[in-house]
Design a protein around this motif. Structure first.
Motif, PDB file in Angstrom:
ATOM      1  N   SER A 193       0.751  -1.126   0.022  1.00  0.00           N
ATOM      2  CA  SER A 193      -0.074   0.077  -0.043  1.00  0.00           C
ATOM      3  C   SER A 193       0.878   1.007   0.018  1.00  0.00           C
ATOM      4  N   GLU A 195       3.846   1.696  -1.146  1.00  0.00           N
ATOM      5  CA  GLU A 195       4.743   1.769  -2.288  1.00  0.00           C
ATOM      6  C   GLU A 195       3.650   2.181  -3.389  1.00  0.00           C
ATOM      7  N   LEU A 196       2.400   1.918  -3.495  1.00  0.00           N
ATOM      8  CA  LEU A 196       1.465   2.216  -4.258  1.00  0.00           C
ATOM      9  C   LEU A 196       1.225   3.908  -3.931  1.00  0.00           C
ATOM     10  N   GLN A 197       1.151   4.380  -3.073  1.00  0.00           N
ATOM     11  CA  GLN A 197       1.087   5.638  -2.684  1.00  0.00           C
ATOM     12  C   GLN A 197       2.180   6.508  -3.186  1.00  0.00           C
ATOM     13  N   LEU A 199       4.067   5.710  -5.894  1.00  0.00           N
ATOM     14  CA  LEU A 199       3.827   5.801  -7.101  1.00  0.00           C
ATOM     15  C   LEU A 199       2.813   6.817  -7.501  1.00  0.00           C
ATOM     16  N   ASP A 200       1.635   6.832  -6.785  1.00  0.00           N
ATOM     17  CA  ASP A 200       0.611   7.888  -7.228  1.00  0.00           C
ATOM     18  C   ASP A 200       1.158   9.196  -7.302  1.00  0.00           C
ATOM     19  N   GLY A 201       1.936   9.629  -6.159  1.00  0.00           N
ATOM     20  CA  GLY A 201       2.510  10.879  -5.669  1.00  0.00           C
ATOM     21  C   GLY A 201       3.438  11.156  -7.106  1.00  0.00           C
ATOM     22  N   ASN A 203       3.483  10.160 -10.058  1.00  0.00           N
ATOM     23  CA  ASN A 203       2.517  10.383 -11.162  1.00  0.00           C
ATOM     24  C   ASN A 203       1.970  11.694 -11.196  1.00  0.00           C
ATOM     25  N   ILE A 204       1.398  12.305 -10.279  1.00  0.00           N
ATOM     26  CA  ILE A 204       0.851  13.358  -9.951  1.00  0.00           C
ATOM     27  C   ILE A 204       2.070  14.587 -10.359  1.00  0.00           C
TER      28      ILE A 204
END
Length: 894
Positions: A193, A195-197, A199-201, A203-204
């Protein structure tokens, strides 16, 4: 229903490895209600088989049984009857239509819905569902789902999608990086979870950093849109320019199409004109030949024939649709029709004149009378055959004139042939009557032809006059037979010939004349028939039209079948029928003339019927081999019937004469006249019928005659007073046996044996009767001796009887010395000589038989003397040698 379903599953389908998915309680439509269940089932083994099973309660009602099963793939149509209203009826279309009525509409709908789902899932071939509500049919069945097909009976299974190889590899790498991924799933999940956050940051931030590039990209897009608008404006202007070009091209294309169409029409028009010109144009030379051509010369006939064929081709050309509406074509057709009519009229007139000339210029029979031949019409036929092709043309173009020519030809030729044939038969009759005995008897005097004609003309009347009455012919035959011997002296004085020789000469001459007549008629008829077939072109089936009923009957001569009935033309069956009708009309006088000639020959001598039967049969057989249905075969066959009738009448007359024979009471009988006549008839018949076709008729006549001869001989023998019965029987049957032995007639072998037996029996009877007891007292004495022996007295003791002792025997023997015996035998010989006739020469045969019988009696007496009077030394006063000498000297002295 649930209980029933479980019971059916348990008792019926589970043992068969099947699962019950749906059930409906039904009965057959239109019949007495006998409930059963329709079940939808699938097999538990793969590949899955889907069936519709009919289950019925047993007769006892305590269990269910499987009655019928259908494979769902064989179901073609499901018909629910009504898609809107509730209706318990439905149809299932397998190899035939099964109509059912469900116990309720709900059960029917559930069952149909199940069938639809099974079809969608398991079958490639789709079933037609008609009159079924759309609510019952689902849109589709998802391939990844394991749906419940029968209302929840199958257990639901969670969706599952298998990972591919790359996904499996990524998961393994990720799990290897975290050692506790398996032992502590929550920590592993929390790490994922985080690591996913991250990656989302990232991307933004990346998106925000690229805003300037995005603006540049949007600006470029706006510029691109402006360029597109400009290009569209140019394209619009180009389109307007091309539109005008398109209109011009369309006009050019349409103009080209019209030009092409015009050229096509011109080519077709030229083709039609060339067709009409080539096929409907008659050369001027042909027209001139048809109008003015010479029909008398061979060259002119050939030119007319070619022109007529060309005209027929022009008239028979197959016109194309619409040609017959052209004015020029109509004019040309009318011109052809006028030419045809004109030429047909000219041809018919010319041929009629040729027929007339042939009739008027024909030769008479005067030049042929000496050799008895018919005129030859070959030159006339040869001249007419030049017109055969023109006759065929006339037959195909103007059948009315063709038929008129046919009728005129038959009229002219029938009169011509009638005159020639009547003259021919007149000469034949004169020659026949000139060979009779009366003609020979007065041969020194010239016989007038008018007298002969008067004699023969009496035979030209009705059938009764032709043949005469039976009594008159019988009388003629009897007189002819009875007068043979009375005329023999005068005939012998004339020609130094016997009467029988004259009979044979007369009959042989008649046979030659009759054969000559038939031999002349046969080629005449065959030649005319061949000419008719060639000249009138009778090779196909024809129908005769244009004549009335009366005309058709006149053409038939009253003997043929009518060609018309109530004015309606009927089809002649074949060429042979038409030829036979024409031949019958042309030669209608042949059959009456032949019948007249046959009647004359029969009147001259009834035995002539034998010659006529053989000759006529041979000619009929020959004609039938050529053509069994021809005129010649039919006519000769009809005449053969008359000849056979005369032959039968000749046989009947002979039998009647036998029955009417009367024997003189004052003279001895001898050989009876009808026995001699049978011998004459048999000898004549054997010479005539040698290798003849009608031998069977003669054999039948032989049987009738010989039986009648046997009966008549016995009748005369019984009535005879002057001659003993045994003599009549012995002499006549001896004559019959000798005749049959000499002629060797195979069909009379049994009669020959019978005649020999009768001759032998009556010879023995006559000998015994005539000889009697020449030693009468001696016979009486020995009869007494034999009577004593028969009573039981021994033979050697008979001499002790007072009436039969040796002294009595010697007294009786002394009364018959040799001189008395010879005197008795001489009287007996004279008696036998009076009884027997000289013709058969049986005296010596009878006398020798009597000698043998007398010696037999003598030996019998000597035997009795030797047995009954042994050692007495008594003997007869004459010996066997004395008997032989007596008989020999008596025979020589007479």
């Amino acid at each position: 229903m649930t209980a029933i379903k479980h019971a059916l599953q348990r008792d019926i389908f589970t043992p068969n490895d099947e699962r019950l998915l749906s059930i409906v309680n039904v009965c057959k439509a239109g019949k007495k209600k006998r409930n059963c269940f329709l079940c939808a089932t699938v097999t538990t083994e793969r590949p899955v088989q889907v069936n519709v099973v009919k289950v019925k309660k047993s007769d006892k009602g305590d269990f269910y049984k499987r009655q019928t099963a259908w494979a769902l793939r064989d179901l073609a149509v499901v018909d629910a009857k009504d898609a809107v209203k509730e209706n318990p009826e439905f149809d299932l279309h397998f190899d035939k239509v099964y109509k059912w009525v469900a116990s309720s509409t709900a059960e029917k709908n559930t069952f149909i819905s199940c069938i639809w789902k099974l079809n969608q899932r398991y079958l490639r071939k789709k079933i037609d569902f008609i009159n079924v509500s759309s609510q019952l049919l689902e849109e589709s069945v998802p391939t990844g789902e394991n749906q419940s097909v029968a209302g929840g009976d199958e257990e639901a299974v969670d969706e599952y999608q298998e990972l591919n190889a790359r996904e499996e590899q990524d998961i393994e790498i990720m799990m290897e990086g975290c050692e506790y991924a398996i032992s502590n799933a929550e920590a592993f999940a929390e790490k994922l979870s985080r690591e996913l956050q991250v990656l989302d940051g990232a991307n933004i931030q990346s998106i925000m950093a690229s805003e300037k590039q995005v603006n540049i990209l949007m600006k470029l897009l706006d510029e691109a849109l402006k360029e597109v608008d400009q290009i569209e404006l140019k394209l619009s202007s180009y389109e307007e320019m091309l539109q005008s070009v398109k209109e011009q091209m369309d006009q050019i294309s349409e103009s080209n199409h019209l030009i092409h169409l015009s050229n096509t029409n011109n080519v077709k028009l030229l083709s039609e004109i060339e067709f009409l010109v080539n096929h409907m144009d008659l050369a001027k030379g042909h027209i001139k030949a048809l109008q003015e051509g010479d029909l008398t010369s061979s060259r002119g006939i050939e030119a007319c024939t070619n022109a007529a064929d060309a005209l027929l081709q022009c008239m028979n050309v197959a016109l194309r649709p619409g040609h017959d509406m052209l004015h020029a074509v109509k004019q040309q057709q009318q011109r052809f029709s006028d030419l045809r009519e004109q030429f047909a009229r000219r041809l018919a007139s010319h041929l009629n004149s040729v027929f007339q000339q042939g009739h008027d210029q024909s030769s008479t029979l005067a030049q042929h009378s000496a050799e008895l031949t018919l005129p030859n019409h070959h030159p006339f036929h040869r001249d007419l055959l030049r017109y055969a092709k023109l006759m065929e043309w006339l037959k195909n173009t103007d059948y009315g004139k063709y038929e008129g020519l046919t009728k005129n030809y038959m009229d002219y030729l029938s009169r011509l042939y009638e005159r020639e044939i009547k003259d021919f038969f007149e000469v034949a009759k004169i020659k026949m009557t000139g060979t009779t005995r009366e003609g020979k008897k007065f041969a020194t005097l010239p016989r007038k032809e008018s007298a002969v004609k008067q004699e023969t003309e009496s035979l030209h009347g009705s059938s009764g006059k032709l043949t005469g009455s039976t009594s008159s012919l019988n009388k003629l035959s009897v007189q002819s037979s009875g007068n043979r011997r009375s005329q023999s002296s005068s005939l012998l004085d004339m020609g130094n010939m016997s009467a029988s020789d004259l009979d044979v000469a007369d009959r042989t001459k008649f046979d030659k004349i009759f054969e000559q007549v038939l031999s002349e008629l046969e080629p005449l008829c065959l030649a005319e028939q061949d000419f008719i077939s060639k000249f009138f072109k009778l090779q196909q089936h024809q129908s005769i039209s244009g004549t009335t009923t009366n005309e058709a009957e006149e053409m038939d001569g009253g003997t043929l079948s009518r060609s018309y009935s109530s004015g309606v033309p009927q089809t002649i069956s074949s060429e042979k029928d038409m030829i036979r009708q024409m031949m019958t009309k042309i030669f209608r006088c042949i059959e009456p003339e032949l019948n007249n000639l046959i009647a004359l020959g029969d009147k001259i001598d009834s035995f002539n019927s034998l010659y006529m039967l053989v000759k006529m049969s041979h000619h009929v057989w020959t004609a039938q081999n050529v053509d069994p249905a021809s005129f010649l075969s039919t006519t000769l066959g009809n005449v053969l019937v008359t000849v056979k009738r005369n032959f039968d009448k000749c046989i009947s007359n002979q039998m009647k004469q036998m029955d009417e024979v009367k024997i003189s009471k004052k003279s001895k009988v001898g050989i009876l006249p009808f026995v001699a006549e049978f011998e004459e008839f048999a000898a004549l018949a054997e010479s005539i019928f040698k290798n003849a076709e009608r031998r069977g008729d003669l054999d039948k006549a032989y049987i009738k005659l010989i039986r009648a001869v046997f009966v008549s001989v016995e009748k005369v023998a019984n009535e005879s007073q002057k001659t003993p019965r045994d003599v009549v029987m012995m002499e006549n049957f001896h004559h019959i046996f000798a005749t049959l032995s000499r002629l060797k007639i195979s069909c009379l072998e049994a009669e020959k044996k019978e005649a020999k037996q009768k001759y032998t029996d009556h010879l023995q009877s006559y000998v015994i009767y005539s000889l009697g007891q020449p030693l009468e007292k001696l016979n009486h004495f020995f009869e007494g001796v034999e009577a004593r022996v028969a009573q039981g007295i021994r033979e050697e003791e008979v001499s002790y009887q007072l009436a039969f002792n040796k002294q009595e025997l010697r007294k009786v023997i002394k009364e018959y010395p040799g001189k008395e015996v010879k005197k008795g035998l001489d009287n007996l010989y004279k008696k036998v000589d009076k009884h027997l006739c000289e013709e058969e020469n049986l005296l010596q045969v009878v006398w020798h038989s009597m000698q043998d019988e007398f010696i037999r009696q003598y030996k019998h007496f000597e035997g009795l003397i030797a047995r009954c009077y042994p050692g007495s030394g008594i003997t007869m006063e004459f010996t066997i040698q004395d008997i032989l000498d007596y008989c020999s000297s008596i025979a020589q002295s007479h």
